[in-house]
Scaffold this active site. Structure first.
Site, PDB file in Angstrom:
ATOM      1  N   GLU A  76       0.812  -1.213   0.000  1.00  0.00           N
ATOM      2  CA  GLU A  76       0.000   0.000   0.000  1.00  0.00           C
ATOM      3  C   GLU A  76       0.848   1.268   0.000  1.00  0.00           C
ATOM      4  OE1 GLU A  76      -4.023  -1.548   2.289  1.00  0.00           O
ATOM      5  OE2 GLU A  76      -2.342  -0.869   3.530  1.00  0.00           O
ATOM      6  N   CYS A  89       3.246   8.783   1.402  1.00  0.00           N
ATOM      7  CA  CYS A  89       3.824   7.793   2.312  1.00  0.00           C
ATOM      8  C   CYS A  89       4.117   6.535   1.505  1.00  0.00           C
ATOM      9  CB  CYS A  89       2.851   7.509   3.456  1.00  0.00           C
ATOM     10  SG  CYS A  89       3.486   6.380   4.707  1.00  0.00           S
ATOM     11  N   CYS A 137       6.693  -6.883   7.074  1.00  0.00           N
ATOM     12  CA  CYS A 137       7.715  -6.297   7.934  1.00  0.00           C
ATOM     13  C   CYS A 137       8.217  -7.365   8.901  1.00  0.00           C
ATOM     14  CB  CYS A 137       7.130  -5.115   8.715  1.00  0.00           C
ATOM     15  SG  CYS A 137       8.362  -4.130   9.607  1.00  0.00           S
ATOM     16  N   CYS A 183       6.521  -4.593  15.683  1.00  0.00           N
ATOM     17  CA  CYS A 183       6.172  -3.580  16.684  1.00  0.00           C
ATOM     18  C   CYS A 183       4.720  -3.829  17.092  1.00  0.00           C
ATOM     19  CB  CYS A 183       6.344  -2.174  16.096  1.00  0.00           C
ATOM     20  SG  CYS A 183       8.047  -1.800  15.639  1.00  0.00           S
ATOM     21  N   CYS A 203       1.635  -1.731  15.886  1.00  0.00           N
ATOM     22  CA  CYS A 203       1.548  -1.477  14.441  1.00  0.00           C
ATOM     23  C   CYS A 203       0.861  -2.645  13.741  1.00  0.00           C
ATOM     24  CB  CYS A 203       2.955  -1.269  13.877  1.00  0.00           C
ATOM     25  SG  CYS A 203       2.997  -0.949  12.098  1.00  0.00           S
ATOM     26  N   CYS A 217      -1.337   6.225  10.429  1.00  0.00           N
ATOM     27  CA  CYS A 217      -0.058   5.686  10.876  1.00  0.00           C
ATOM     28  C   CYS A 217      -0.269   4.388  11.644  1.00  0.00           C
ATOM     29  CB  CYS A 217       0.633   6.719  11.760  1.00  0.00           C
ATOM     30  SG  CYS A 217       2.266   6.204  12.329  1.00  0.00           S
TER      31      CYS A 217
END
Length: 420
Positions: free
Chosen positions: A122, A135, A142, A146, A149, A393
């Site tokens: 994305e 962004c 990933c 985290c 997230c 975010c």
């Protein structure tokens, strides 16, 4: 065959990519997006042009690709008509496939994109009164996990190539209609206030003015491709966006931060999110490998950081986890101890299904911000954007999943068999 098969399967913390500058295609043609001028000239020479002609054609094609944004060799009007079919037979001008586009009520746009080998990722465009920020993602998935997230709940599928990274910027310009429209090829045709002192035209006056490497993935775990893509973005003969308008965000891959300063030179943002080892170990697990002190020292050593180009510390506000007045005071102490030219972006936690945390109350966030401000450090509270389309975010996530090496080998064998 897809790039996936050719990637090394990464470890839990430090994935090591196999650098690739050419995206393989089943039809045998080479995708030129993501390649610098010199590499394009080399490919033209291999394809049969003499060195002088290859260099000239590479300069022309590079201009049309990155400055003009064309997607068809037939549109390259200063190249001989007989040469254009020759190029089209051997090369292609790629873009990531747009699977879906969403518009938020606040103007934020999110695109679901797909790579040539079928992986989804994305990108997000955030318009403001005085700027428009894209962004950009650097990986599909990933490795960092985290805990606050949503992207971190994915496993790493693979790194994006330089072409797939710069292709996001080009897609955004396609969508916003922001390629130069005049027939003039040189910079003299542009207004003086659009000429950047670093060379080339700047983003002033355009909708897309800034780029943040804050999408899916950890940019410094895909260093070579991110660097090569951003060099094309900053090239005065290409996309020509000043390095002052580009920010790279890292969760703290300390060994690559010095390289980032020397080889890329863009603004640095650090996903800090906590000021104690105990809390940061929990919510940003890379802290177990590179601790707060080591990370902040790397920030202090970051070349190019100054009061004019401050390091941004991103700090997501989690209720009863990292949002106390004591945390705020410790944040101030750390920034001053390491003498960092810094500002702090306080980010209200953006919820997602299954999240283990809640957002701090507005009163708690305001108190935290006031303590940091009163110490002389800028600490604005970021206004959440695109929450209604999961574009805020920490909310980016696709359905892409990492395949095991056995699965990749099986898929590769099936594709080879199908191709005969």
């Amino acid at each position: 065959m897809s790039d996936t098969k050719l990637m090394q399967i990464p470890g839990h913390i430090d994935p090591v990519p196999v650098p690739r500058d050419v995206t393989p295609r089943e039809d045998g043609r080479v995708d030129l997006i993501g390649l610098p001028k010199k590499r394009i000239a080399e490919l033209f020479e291999v394809a049969g042009l003499d060195a002088k002609a290859a260099k000239l054609r590479a300069k022309q094609v590079f201009h049309w690709l990155y400055h003009r944004g064309v997607t068809d060799f037939a549109a390259m009007t200063d190249i001989a008509k007989t040469m254009r079919p020759w190029l089209a037979e051997r090369f292609v001008i790629g873009r990531p496939e747009v699977v879906e586009g969403q518009h938020s009520t606040d103007g934020t746009r999110k695109w679901l994109l797909r790579t040539a080998d079928g992986h989804d990722f994305e990108m997000v465009f955030i318009p403001d009164a005085d700027r428009g920020t894209l962004c950009v993602s650097s990986q599909v998935g990933c490795t960092l996990n985290c805990r606050f997230c949503h992207t971190g709940t994915m496993r790493l599928v693979r790194n994006l190539t330089a072409g797939e990274i710069v292709g996001q910027v080009m897609l955004a310009r396609d969508s916003l209609g922001e390629w130069p429209k005049s027939g003039q090829a040189d910079l003299a045709a542009l207004d003086d206030d659009l000429v950047d002192e670093d060379g080339g035209y700047s983003a002033d006056g355009r909708l897309l003015t800034n780029i943040v490497m804050m999408g899916m993935g950890e940019p410094l775990y895909n260093f070579d491709n991110v660097r090569d893509a951003l060099k094309l973005v900053m090239d005065g003969d290409g996309l020509a966006l000043s390095k002052r308008r580009i920010t790279l965000s890292t969760s703290g891959v300390v060994p690559q931060m010095e390289r980032c300063a020397e080889e890329i030179g863009v603004n640095l943002a650090v996903s800090l999110h906590a000021v104690t080892k105990e809390v940061r170990d929990e919510i940003v697990p890379i802290n177990k490998k590179y601790g707060i002190e080591e990370l902040l020292q790397a920030c202090a050593d970051y070349k190019g950081a100054s009061n004019a180009r401050r390091i941004t510390f991103e700090y997501v506000m989690l209720k009863d986890k990292n949002d106390s007045d004591e945390d705020a005071r410790e944040l101030v102490r750390l920034i001053k101890h390491y003498k960092l030219p810094a500002k702090v972006n306080l980010i209200p936690f953006n919820p997602w299904p299954g999240a283990a945390y809640d957002c701090s109350t507005p009163e708690r966030i305001r108190s935290f911000s006031n303590i940091v401000f009163e110490a002389g450090i800028s600490a604005p509270v970021r206004t959440p954007r695109g929450r209604d389309i999961d574009a805020a975010c920490g909310q980016l996530k696709t359905a892409a999943e990492k395949k095991s090496r056995a699965e990749l080998e099986r898929l590769y064998a099936e594709k080879e068999k199908a191709l005969g």
